[in-house]
Design a protein around this motif. Sequence first.
Motif, PDB file in Angstrom:
ATOM      1  N   THR A  23      25.532 -21.500  24.471  1.00 21.32           N
ATOM      2  CA  THR A  23      25.001 -21.945  23.179  1.00 21.32           C
ATOM      3  C   THR A  23      23.493 -22.118  23.251  1.00 21.32           C
ATOM      4  N   ARG A  24      23.006 -22.672  24.361  1.00 22.66           N
ATOM      5  CA  ARG A  24      21.550 -22.827  24.528  1.00 22.66           C
ATOM      6  C   ARG A  24      20.861 -21.466  24.563  1.00 22.66           C
ATOM      7  N   TRP A  25      21.480 -20.501  25.230  1.00 24.49           N
ATOM      8  CA  TRP A  25      20.888 -19.164  25.268  1.00 24.49           C
ATOM      9  C   TRP A  25      20.849 -18.543  23.879  1.00 24.49           C
ATOM     10  N   ASN A  26      21.888 -18.785  23.086  1.00 18.71           N
ATOM     11  CA  ASN A  26      21.864 -18.292  21.707  1.00 18.71           C
ATOM     12  C   ASN A  26      20.681 -18.886  20.945  1.00 18.71           C
ATOM     13  N   MET A  27      20.470 -20.192  21.080  1.00 20.86           N
ATOM     14  CA  MET A  27      19.380 -20.841  20.368  1.00 20.86           C
ATOM     15  C   MET A  27      18.021 -20.335  20.849  1.00 20.86           C
ATOM     16  N   ILE A  28      17.873 -20.168  22.163  1.00 20.60           N
ATOM     17  CA  ILE A  28      16.597 -19.708  22.718  1.00 20.60           C
ATOM     18  C   ILE A  28      16.280 -18.297  22.243  1.00 20.60           C
ATOM     19  N   VAL A  29      17.253 -17.388  22.386  1.00 20.52           N
ATOM     20  CA  VAL A  29      17.003 -15.998  22.008  1.00 20.52           C
ATOM     21  C   VAL A  29      16.835 -15.868  20.495  1.00 20.52           C
ATOM     22  N   SER A  30      17.586 -16.658  19.728  1.00 22.43           N
ATOM     23  CA  SER A  30      17.449 -16.604  18.267  1.00 22.43           C
ATOM     24  C   SER A  30      16.059 -17.050  17.830  1.00 22.43           C
ATOM     25  N   VAL A  31      15.525 -18.093  18.492  1.00 20.85           N
ATOM     26  CA  VAL A  31      14.163 -18.547  18.177  1.00 20.85           C
ATOM     27  C   VAL A  31      13.148 -17.465  18.548  1.00 20.85           C
ATOM     28  N   ILE A  32      13.359 -16.812  19.695  1.00 23.82           N
ATOM     29  CA  ILE A  32      12.462 -15.712  20.095  1.00 23.82           C
ATOM     30  C   ILE A  32      12.519 -14.584  19.064  1.00 23.82           C
ATOM     31  N   MET A  33      13.737 -14.275  18.584  1.00 22.58           N
ATOM     32  CA  MET A  33      13.867 -13.254  17.541  1.00 22.58           C
ATOM     33  C   MET A  33      13.139 -13.687  16.270  1.00 22.58           C
ATOM     34  N   GLY A  34      13.216 -14.996  15.946  1.00 22.93           N
ATOM     35  CA  GLY A  34      12.487 -15.499  14.780  1.00 22.93           C
ATOM     36  C   GLY A  34      10.988 -15.353  14.948  1.00 22.93           C
ATOM     37  N   MET A  35      10.495 -15.616  16.165  1.00 19.29           N
ATOM     38  CA  MET A  35       9.067 -15.460  16.421  1.00 19.29           C
ATOM     39  C   MET A  35       8.662 -13.986  16.323  1.00 19.29           C
ATOM     40  N   ALA A  36       9.548 -13.094  16.788  1.00 19.06           N
ATOM     41  CA  ALA A  36       9.261 -11.664  16.657  1.00 19.06           C
ATOM     42  C   ALA A  36       9.212 -11.259  15.189  1.00 19.06           C
ATOM     43  N   ALA A  37      10.103 -11.861  14.382  1.00 17.38           N
ATOM     44  CA  ALA A  37      10.102 -11.559  12.949  1.00 17.38           C
ATOM     45  C   ALA A  37       8.807 -12.031  12.296  1.00 17.38           C
ATOM     46  N   ILE A  38       8.321 -13.216  12.696  1.00 13.05           N
ATOM     47  CA  ILE A  38       7.056 -13.717  12.144  1.00 13.05           C
ATOM     48  C   ILE A  38       5.906 -12.788  12.524  1.00 13.05           C
ATOM     49  N   ALA A  39       5.884 -12.351  13.783  1.00  8.21           N
ATOM     50  CA  ALA A  39       4.830 -11.444  14.227  1.00  8.21           C
ATOM     51  C   ALA A  39       4.853 -10.144  13.430  1.00  8.21           C
ATOM     52  N   LEU A  40       6.051  -9.624  13.173  1.00  7.23           N
ATOM     53  CA  LEU A  40       6.170  -8.397  12.382  1.00  7.23           C
ATOM     54  C   LEU A  40       5.732  -8.617  10.937  1.00  7.23           C
ATOM     55  N   MET A  41       6.046  -9.798  10.391  1.00  5.44           N
ATOM     56  CA  MET A  41       5.626 -10.090   9.027  1.00  5.44           C
ATOM     57  C   MET A  41       4.098 -10.100   8.916  1.00  5.44           C
ATOM     58  N   ILE A  42       3.431 -10.561   9.973  1.00 11.61           N
ATOM     59  CA  ILE A  42       1.967 -10.601   9.961  1.00 11.61           C
ATOM     60  C   ILE A  42       1.388  -9.199  10.117  1.00 11.61           C
ATOM     61  N   THR A  43       1.908  -8.462  11.086  1.00 14.58           N
ATOM     62  CA  THR A  43       1.339  -7.137  11.357  1.00 14.58           C
ATOM     63  C   THR A  43       1.729  -6.096  10.307  1.00 14.58           C
TER      64      THR A  43
END
Length: 537
Positions: A230-250
């Motif tokens: 469950t912790r790995w799901n939360m960690i990777v999901s947050v990383i995916m969210g950060m990747a989505a934010i980066a893509l939204m900016i670029t």
Amino acid sequence: MRRSQSSLLGTLAIIGILLFIATNVWPSLSGAKDKAVINETRPAVTKHAAISAAEDYTARLNGNTKVRGTIAIYQSDKLLSGYVQKNGLVHGYKDHFAENVPIDFYRVELAAEGKTVYKVDVNMTNGSVLGWQKRSSGSAPSVRDGRLIAETYLQQAGIPLEGLQMLIPNTTKPYQFAFEHRGVKLGEAKLREIVEIRDGEVTAYRKELLVPKSHTDWVGKQDRAASTMTRWNMIVSVIMGMAAIALMITRRKQIAFVRGLWLTFTFLVLYWINNWNMLPAFKSLETDTIDPFLASDTTGGMMILMNIVVAVMGAVGYFSLAAGQPLWQDRGLHLWPRWREDGFGEDVLAGMKRGYLLACFLLGLQSLLFFIAEQRFDMWAVNDPSGSMYNLLKPELFPLMAWTAAISEEAIYRFFGIALFRRLLPSTFLAVLVPSMIWAFSHTQYPIYPVYTRFIEVTVLGVVFGYAFLKFGFATVLFAHAIMDSLLMSLSLMNMGGFDDVALGLFYIILPAIVAWTIWRLHRNFRGRRSIHAPPG
């Protein structure tokens, strides 16, 4: 093309229905010996009646002083439930122990004069008091005095001392006096009478079947593995969210930032309603089934934390919806039409129809996977008070949660997840498999053992969702997910037995069709108004 797609889904739906019947109905019809399980107890006693019984009992304990019950929580002894199922002892338990040591029960909290607090366990089927505890920090008696007080209490309670053997008090709990029934046990689980004594008075009593340490250790290891996943799901999901934010900016010039706002708003509102609805369930998490006063009152803190978590989930879902679109445009795919496009309403309506067919297949596939896990891998489940209909303020609202799971999980792990991993991995299969595994990590906290069985099951379902998304688009998997969860949650609601529950459950099952038709109709009117106001030629 559309006809061949409908034919494919229709065939899969029929297969799913047959699988569901074969794995759920056929064993009983054919006379096949089914594996005995412990199902959630359907209460014959209301929570109000349980509170009244606890008030009467505690008033007598407290010298007929007025006692007020504050709340009744459904609780379950998950260790005992798992032990009897894992070791094939269900029939022996039901025949000899279920009445006096029930796995499911009500725990009632009460307040007396002088700030005295009690917790009383009440039988859900006959309203009898099973055990009680008074909050106390008093000192423990000597072994000699404690034994005398405990034996006197047991005799007055009508429990004969013959056949009981007192155990040496534990140094960590010197106030606790345990009496073991000689020769009375279930497998290796021993029947005990527990009396707690502080400052020379009895402050608690209960009867218990103490499961062996080997089972407690095994369950603890499984729970730790589930927590890690469950912790790995939360960690990777947050990383995916950060990747989505980066893509939204670029890629901000290609992104329509209003897209996904309505879905995100729907997700947040429904989930926050559910958090309020789960107040009793949060209360069950802070209550230890053995020592009710071990846990502190953290319900308010849990409520705040959950609302924050939901806000983060909503943000990640929104970023995923916004950032996923340009990634699919790069590949020349249009998997989610916009509202202002002419085909939006038709896509929603068609997605709903395909969603019902796909949900039938997925339910059958899930039933098959559970059947195989039960028969070949000794899978078993325990009742979970934190997810029980009996620990909701308004059980009739529970099926609305189907939409929150559908919106957030399809946005993060299908619409954005597959697009992201398709850029990072060499094949479409891996791009579908990896986010499916990440998604499955979050489902291992359900009380199903061994925990890897749920991981495998959800991963397989995720792969099916992933390929359905690539073939039919976002609307199809969104509706399929909502329909599948609506069916399962509605069955739980209908199982409560009331006519209103059954009628409401049927309503929730057809609600996706109502939602899709409403959106289609609104979009049709919007398109008509737009064509009227459009400039000529």
